[in-house]
Design an enzyme around this catalytic site. Structure first.
Site, PDB file in Angstrom:
ATOM      1  CE  LYS A   1      74.272  64.767  23.788  1.00 27.13           C
ATOM      2  NZ  LYS A   1      75.028  64.469  22.599  1.00 27.13           N
TER       3      LYS A   1
ATOM      4  CE  LYS B   1      71.299  70.563   5.907  1.00 23.27           C
ATOM      5  NZ  LYS B   1      70.109  70.224   5.097  1.00 23.27           N
TER       6      LYS B   1
ATOM      7  CG  HIS C   1      76.520  56.866  17.353  1.00 21.59           C
ATOM      8  ND1 HIS C   1      76.778  57.578  16.212  1.00 21.59           N
ATOM      9  CD2 HIS C   1      75.285  56.464  17.271  1.00 21.59           C
ATOM     10  CE1 HIS C   1      75.673  57.601  15.473  1.00 21.59           C
ATOM     11  NE2 HIS C   1      74.900  56.988  16.030  1.00 21.59           N
TER      12      HIS C   1
ATOM     13  NE  ARG D   1      84.076  61.560  29.219  1.00 19.12           N
ATOM     14  CZ  ARG D   1      84.168  61.020  28.071  1.00 19.12           C
ATOM     15  NH1 ARG D   1      85.602  60.864  27.933  1.00 19.12           N
ATOM     16  NH2 ARG D   1      83.477  60.852  27.177  1.00 19.12           N
TER      17      ARG D   1
ATOM     18  CB  VAL E   1      89.134  56.196  25.305  1.00 13.04           C
ATOM     19  CG1 VAL E   1      89.896  54.948  25.064  1.00 13.04           C
ATOM     20  CG2 VAL E   1      87.928  55.962  26.173  1.00 13.04           C
TER      21      VAL E   1
HETATM   22  P1  ADP Z   1      76.148  61.046  22.192  1.00 13.59           P
HETATM   23  O1  ADP Z   1      76.348  62.014  23.307  1.00 13.59           O
HETATM   24  O2  ADP Z   1      74.769  60.179  22.360  1.00 13.59           O
HETATM   25  O3  ADP Z   1      77.176  60.272  21.627  1.00 13.59           O
HETATM   26  P2  ADP Z   1      76.469  63.197  19.753  1.00 13.59           P
HETATM   27  O4  ADP Z   1      75.884  64.448  20.033  1.00 13.59           O
HETATM   28  O5  ADP Z   1      77.960  63.087  20.376  1.00 13.59           O
HETATM   29  O6  ADP Z   1      75.711  62.260  20.658  1.00 13.59           O
HETATM   30  O7  ADP Z   1      76.526  62.555  18.517  1.00 13.59           O
HETATM   31  C1  ADP Z   1      76.912  60.920  18.408  1.00 13.59           C
HETATM   32  C2  ADP Z   1      76.949  60.796  16.882  1.00 13.59           C
HETATM   33  O8  ADP Z   1      75.824  60.806  16.226  1.00 13.59           O
HETATM   34  C3  ADP Z   1      78.097  61.729  16.138  1.00 13.59           C
HETATM   35  O9  ADP Z   1      79.477  61.019  16.478  1.00 13.59           O
HETATM   36  C4  ADP Z   1      77.513  61.442  14.894  1.00 13.59           C
HETATM   37  O10 ADP Z   1      77.864  60.115  14.150  1.00 13.59           O
HETATM   38  C5  ADP Z   1      75.956  61.326  14.991  1.00 13.59           C
HETATM   39  N1  ADP Z   1      75.416  62.755  14.774  1.00 13.59           N
HETATM   40  C6  ADP Z   1      75.098  63.682  15.666  1.00 13.59           C
HETATM   41  N2  ADP Z   1      74.573  64.740  15.439  1.00 13.59           N
HETATM   42  C7  ADP Z   1      74.515  64.548  14.071  1.00 13.59           C
HETATM   43  C8  ADP Z   1      74.191  65.533  12.789  1.00 13.59           C
HETATM   44  N3  ADP Z   1      73.559  66.742  13.120  1.00 13.59           N
HETATM   45  N4  ADP Z   1      74.366  64.998  11.597  1.00 13.59           N
HETATM   46  C9  ADP Z   1      74.711  63.811  11.438  1.00 13.59           C
HETATM   47  N5  ADP Z   1      75.225  62.949  12.477  1.00 13.59           N
HETATM   48  C10 ADP Z   1      75.008  63.341  13.625  1.00 13.59           C
END
Ligand code: ADP
Length: 447
Positions: A116, A201, A235, A291, A294
């Site tokens: 990430k 943030k 999530h 990829r 869904v």
């Molecule tokens: P993962 O790969 O673990 O799913 P993501 O980075 O895609 O992680 O984030 C998953 C979810 O977490 C997002 O869809 C959102 O709901 C929450 N999230 C991630 N980053 C933030 C942020 N900076 N502020 C608020 N919510 C966040």
């Protein structure tokens, strides 16, 4: 073009890919575990190879067995679907070493986006807007405090190796920061064997909006518009729409254009999804999935373009069949993910489906691998089908969705269909007025 494609997946997505291959006149091989001998993708494929016992680790994730199945059947390409090995850079590299085409991007691009911190750095370099935060991993409490003070509270601490929403902690004030940092680090270390974390943030009421992109691997990139996947539980996406009820055509073409250019500059090949949080008119990159997703059928519904055909074309060196100006967005589409789960508690409900009847008619698509008499094995995820509904506008789409949900019958097990029947009648959903926390709050109220 390929002669024979091996599909390294199961369930609805294996069938989805199989259909695309058949349309293109390509021979199909599927692999399956002993638990899936009766699966629809096994019945419909030209050839099938049993690659191991039920646990995924010994079958659908077993790279040696899958490569052996390619060699035995003479498959010249592998489609990984989603999940399982679809974002495994090592798998892509091993296939390449065996002269078998991985239908997806290069191992290097998978690797960058799988980390990430590296993904965010790359996105920023390519001109994609990112969430304000630390420039890389956080080394100690002092640095954490400095970055958090700079960007302002609340902040979120995220694992660099994260996935599935794990290893994330929110700190609302400086007093919470130290504990949040320590917990995030130890969770990440335990879950991913890598305790690198970074800070960004925390956005309080964002929507989840993602852009479907494609690269031809030769410097050309296009976007297929966005999907709104804000309705989530833990999530996990539950309901997805295209277009997003929150965006207008101008915003779509602006963010789409930024993403398409980034993909072109990266030299990316195949399908990808650039995920954003969207708040107060601004986009913030969170990750890129390398990829097919869904929820890709909602994009297919409004563009009329088969994204699996495009993946296969690009991987075989035939390039994209469309230019950006050929991609038009018609009407509105919604997808409901139907899971074999209790609609209130979400506990899995495997078992035998005694009766399965799917809705039909104009604008209805059901992607599912199950049938009446099918026994759902307890070893895999609980998605049993996707209902995708298209209408000329969102209002017509919702009316059709309500009708389709009423027609859908799944007997013998519990499913999430009743949840969707509730959602389709909810005024906030009708107005498209929801953020990423809406569904959790709605479920907590237990209405
Ligand atoms: P993962 O790969 O673990 O799913 P993501 O980075 O895609 O992680 O984030 C998953 C979810 O977490 C997002 O869809 C959102 O709901 C929450 N999230 C991630 N980053 C933030 C942020 N900076 N502020 C608020 N919510 C966040």
């Amino acid at each position: 073009m390929f002669q024979k494609i091996l599909i390294a997946n199961r369930g609805e997505i294996a069938l989805r890919v199989l259909r695309a291959c058949k349309e293109l006149g390509i021979q199909t091989v599927v692999v399956h575990s002993t638990a899936d001998s009766d699966a629809m993708h096994v019945r419909l494929a030209d050839e099938s190879v049993c690659i191991g016992p039920p646990p995924s680790r010994e079958s659908y994730l077993n790279i040696h067995q899958i490569v052996a199945a390619c060699e035995i059947t003479g498959a010249d390409a592998v489609h990984p679907g989603y999940g399982f090995l679809s974002e495994n850079a090592k798998f892509a590299d091993i296939l390449a070493a065996h002269n078998i085409t991985f239908i997806g991007p290069s191992g290097d691009h998978i690797r960058i986006m799988g980390d990430k911190i590296e993904a965010k750095r790359t996105a920023k370099r390519l001109g994609i807007p990112v969430v304000p935060g630390s420039d890389g991993a956080i080394s100690d409490d002092k640095e954490a405090r400095r970055v958090a003070a700079e960007i302002g509270y609340p902040v979120i601490i995220k694992a660099s190796a994260g996935g599935g929403g794990r290893g994330m902690k929110v700190a609302h004030t400086e007093a919470d920061l130290e504990v949040a940092l320590q917990t995030a680090k130890s969770e990440a270390g335990a879950a991913f064997g890598d305790d690198a974390v970074y800070i960004e943030k925390y956005l309080e009421k964002p929507r989840h909006i993602e852009v479907q992109v494609f690269g031809d691997g030769a410097g050309r990139g296009v976007h297929f518009g966005e999907r709104d996947c804000s309705l989530q539980r833990r999530h996990q996406k539950v309901w997805e729409e295209a277009n997003s009820p929150a965006l207008n055509a101008e915003e779509r073409s602006r963010i789409g254009g930024i993403c398409a250019k980034a993909i072109a500059d990266l030299g990316y090949s195949g399908a990808g999804t650039i995920e954003f949080l969207y708040e107060n008119g601004e986009f913030y990159f969170i990750e890129m999935n390398t990829r097919l997703q869904v929820e890709h059928p909602v994009t297919e519904a409004i563009t009329g373009i088969d994204l699996v055909h495009e993946q296969i074309r690009v991987a075989s060196g035939g390039g994209l069949s469309v230019r950006q100006e050929d991609i038009k967005f018609n009407g509105h589409a919604i997808e409901c993910r139907i899971n074999a789960e209790d609609p209130r508690t979400f506990t899995p409900s495997p078992g035998t489906i005694t009766h399965f009847h799917t809705p039909g008619g104009l604008g209805i698509r059901v992607d599912s691998g199950v049938y009446s008499g099918y026994k759902i094995p307890p070893y895999y995820d609980s998605l049993i089908g996707k209902l995708i509904v298209h209408g000329r506008n969102r209002v017509e789409c919702m009316m059709r969705l309500r009708r389709a949900l009423d027609e859908f019958v799944v007997d013998g097990i519990k499913t999430t269909l009743p949840l969707f029947r509730d959602l389709v009648g909810n005024p906030d959903i009708a107005n498209g007025d929801y953020d990423i926390h809406w569904l959790e709050k709605y479920l907590a109220k237990g209405e």
